[in-house]
Write a protein that holds these residues in place. Structure first.
Motif, mmCIF file in Angstrom:
data_model
loop_
_atom_site.group_PDB
_atom_site.id
_atom_site.type_symbol
_atom_site.label_atom_id
_atom_site.label_comp_id
_atom_site.label_asym_id
_atom_site.label_seq_id
_atom_site.Cartn_x
_atom_site.Cartn_y
_atom_site.Cartn_z
ATOM 1 N N GLY A 1 0.791 -1.230 0.000
ATOM 2 C CA GLY A 1 0.000 0.000 0.000
ATOM 3 C C GLY A 1 0.821 1.276 0.000
ATOM 4 N N TYR A 2 2.131 1.150 -0.066
ATOM 5 C CA TYR A 2 2.967 2.346 -0.014
ATOM 6 C C TYR A 2 2.821 3.176 -1.288
ATOM 7 C CZ TYR A 2 6.729 5.642 0.057
ATOM 8 O OH TYR A 2 7.430 6.819 0.005
ATOM 9 N N HIS A 3 2.800 4.486 -1.111
ATOM 10 C CA HIS A 3 2.840 5.419 -2.241
ATOM 11 C C HIS A 3 3.616 6.655 -1.797
ATOM 12 C CE1 HIS A 3 -0.234 8.010 -0.364
ATOM 13 N NE2 HIS A 3 -0.799 6.871 0.001
ATOM 14 N N LYS A 4 4.085 7.411 -2.751
ATOM 15 C CA LYS A 4 4.834 8.635 -2.440
ATOM 16 C C LYS A 4 3.963 9.617 -1.672
ATOM 17 C CE LYS A 4 8.429 8.937 -5.904
ATOM 18 N NZ LYS A 4 9.511 9.104 -4.960
ATOM 19 N N ASN A 5 4.634 10.442 -0.885
ATOM 20 C CA ASN A 5 4.012 11.545 -0.151
ATOM 21 C C ASN A 5 2.982 11.092 0.872
ATOM 22 O OD1 ASN A 5 5.582 13.171 -1.843
ATOM 23 N ND2 ASN A 5 3.921 13.444 -3.309
ATOM 24 N N MET A 6 3.269 9.989 1.563
ATOM 25 C CA MET A 6 2.343 9.496 2.581
ATOM 26 C C MET A 6 2.343 10.406 3.801
ATOM 27 S SD MET A 6 2.739 5.349 2.442
ATOM 28 C CE MET A 6 1.240 4.979 3.325
ATOM 29 N N ALA A 7 1.161 10.593 4.360
ATOM 30 C CA ALA A 7 0.992 11.388 5.575
ATOM 31 C C ALA A 7 1.452 10.572 6.781
ATOM 32 C CB ALA A 7 -0.474 11.777 5.738
ATOM 33 N N ALA A 8 1.709 11.265 7.877
ATOM 34 C CA ALA A 8 2.177 10.616 9.101
ATOM 35 C C ALA A 8 1.233 9.496 9.549
ATOM 36 C CB ALA A 8 2.327 11.652 10.211
ATOM 37 N N ALA A 9 -0.064 9.739 9.496
ATOM 38 C CA ALA A 9 -1.038 8.729 9.933
ATOM 39 C C ALA A 9 -0.929 7.466 9.090
ATOM 40 C CB ALA A 9 -2.451 9.293 9.871
ATOM 41 N N ASP A 10 -0.692 7.622 7.783
ATOM 42 C CA ASP A 10 -0.553 6.461 6.905
ATOM 43 C C ASP A 10 0.745 5.706 7.210
ATOM 44 O OD1 ASP A 10 -2.946 7.073 5.558
ATOM 45 O OD2 ASP A 10 -1.887 8.466 4.240
ATOM 46 N N LEU A 11 1.819 6.431 7.461
ATOM 47 C CA LEU A 11 3.081 5.777 7.828
ATOM 48 C C LEU A 11 2.926 5.013 9.134
ATOM 49 C CD1 LEU A 11 5.562 8.699 7.011
ATOM 50 C CD2 LEU A 11 5.293 6.571 5.724
ATOM 51 N N GLN A 12 2.212 5.609 10.085
ATOM 52 C CA GLN A 12 2.052 5.017 11.408
ATOM 53 C C GLN A 12 1.204 3.742 11.391
ATOM 54 O OE1 GLN A 12 0.495 7.749 14.330
ATOM 55 N NE2 GLN A 12 1.818 6.868 15.900
ATOM 56 N N ARG A 13 0.450 3.536 10.345
ATOM 57 C CA ARG A 13 -0.330 2.297 10.247
ATOM 58 C C ARG A 13 0.575 1.084 10.035
ATOM 59 N NH1 ARG A 13 -3.767 5.819 7.238
ATOM 60 N NH2 ARG A 13 -5.620 6.280 8.450
ATOM 61 N N VAL A 14 1.778 1.317 9.521
ATOM 62 C CA VAL A 14 2.705 0.218 9.234
ATOM 63 C C VAL A 14 3.976 0.320 10.069
ATOM 64 C CG1 VAL A 14 4.138 -0.832 7.418
ATOM 65 C CG2 VAL A 14 1.797 -0.100 6.902
ATOM 66 N N LEU A 15 4.532 1.511 10.171
ATOM 67 C CA LEU A 15 5.812 1.691 10.851
ATOM 68 C C LEU A 15 5.622 1.969 12.339
ATOM 69 C CD1 LEU A 15 7.688 3.939 8.256
ATOM 70 C CD2 LEU A 15 7.776 1.440 8.491
ATOM 71 N N THR A 16 6.579 1.493 13.129
ATOM 72 C CA THR A 16 6.602 1.720 14.571
ATOM 73 C C THR A 16 7.967 2.273 14.957
ATOM 74 O OG1 THR A 16 7.498 -0.467 15.063
ATOM 75 C CG2 THR A 16 5.078 -0.286 14.920
ATOM 76 N N LEU A 17 8.116 2.598 16.229
ATOM 77 C CA LEU A 17 9.421 3.029 16.722
ATOM 78 C C LEU A 17 10.460 1.931 16.509
ATOM 79 C CD1 LEU A 17 11.284 5.035 18.083
ATOM 80 C CD2 LEU A 17 10.395 4.270 20.304
ATOM 81 N N GLU A 18 10.058 0.694 16.609
ATOM 82 C CA GLU A 18 10.974 -0.421 16.369
ATOM 83 C C GLU A 18 11.523 -0.381 14.937
ATOM 84 O OE1 GLU A 18 10.846 -5.271 16.113
ATOM 85 O OE2 GLU A 18 9.469 -4.274 17.492
ATOM 86 N N HIS A 19 10.673 -0.092 13.978
ATOM 87 C CA HIS A 19 11.123 0.036 12.590
ATOM 88 C C HIS A 19 12.152 1.165 12.448
ATOM 89 C CE1 HIS A 19 7.286 -2.095 11.747
ATOM 90 N NE2 HIS A 19 7.954 -2.578 10.710
ATOM 91 N N VAL A 20 11.851 2.306 13.059
ATOM 92 C CA VAL A 20 12.734 3.467 12.964
ATOM 93 C C VAL A 20 14.075 3.163 13.633
ATOM 94 C CG1 VAL A 20 13.013 5.909 13.552
ATOM 95 C CG2 VAL A 20 10.769 5.048 12.836
ATOM 96 N N ALA A 21 14.028 2.536 14.805
ATOM 97 C CA ALA A 21 15.263 2.185 15.509
ATOM 98 C C ALA A 21 16.100 1.205 14.684
ATOM 99 C CB ALA A 21 14.932 1.593 16.877
#
Length: 187
Positions: free
Chosen positions: A144-164
């Motif tokens: 479901g990824y697409h360019k220019n995703m909003a924070a809420a859309d990123l947060q549906r998949v990514l977590t702090l664990e992903h960022v770390a």
């Protein structure tokens, strides 16, 4: 004076963004900071229209210098696509020099934002797709990824664990997380 609460000012961190995708990522980091009850505000500045690295670096410096200083800025960072460094080469080198001189934490996304996001996923921390192939590689993991995703859309998949996870292989991202307070340790 009873009943008056002093509201503590939040620490502020400047984040220059090459475009809307990075802007959404910065807002996503702000959501992570808020969820962790960190007293920090990420001042996100979209440097559009995107241009060569030197033009973006110059816009970041100008935007930072024009920022209201009522509350101190405790750090400054910028997110740029590494694939632009070689076009034209001397402007890329001048951008590197300017950002170093101005003490920006510079997160070079290899080769671009989608390649940067790819390294957030387990088993893909060291993936380095060639230019023009990162979107396909990321969408294989995140349909479901697409360019220019909003924070809420990123947060549906990514977590702090992903960022770390990505920060463990991207020192500049780790430095930004440490500025924010999402990671502890020495930058």
């Amino acid at each position: 004076m009873r009943g008056r609460h002093r509201i503590e000012r939040r620490s502020r961190i400047f984040l220059g963004c090459e475009g809307e995708s990075e802007q959404g990522y910065g807002a996503f980091l702000q959501r992570l900071a808020d969820a962790a009850a960190l007293n920090v505000h990420i001042v996100i500045r979209n440097l559009q229209p995107a241009g060569d690295p030197l033009a973006l670096a110059q816009k970041a410096v100008l935007s930072f210098n024009n920022e209201d200083r009522k509350a101190a800025l405790i750090g400054k960072a910028i997110m740029l696509d590494a694939d632009r460094l070689s076009e034209p080469q001397d402007r890329g080198q001048r951008a590197l020099e300017l950002l170093a001189r101005e003490q920006f934490t510079t997160i070079w996304q290899r080769p671009d934002h989608e390649g940067f996001l790819l390294r957030h996923f387990a088993g893909h921390e060291h993936d380095d797709p060639p230019r023009g192939r990162s979107m396909q590689a990321l969408q294989a993991l995140w349909p479901g990824y697409h360019k220019n995703m909003a924070a809420a859309d990123l947060q549906r998949v990514l977590t702090l664990e992903h960022v770390a996870r990505a920060a463990r292989v991207t020192a500049e991202l780790m430095s930004l997380l440490q500025m924010i307070g999402l990671e502890r340790g020495e930058p």
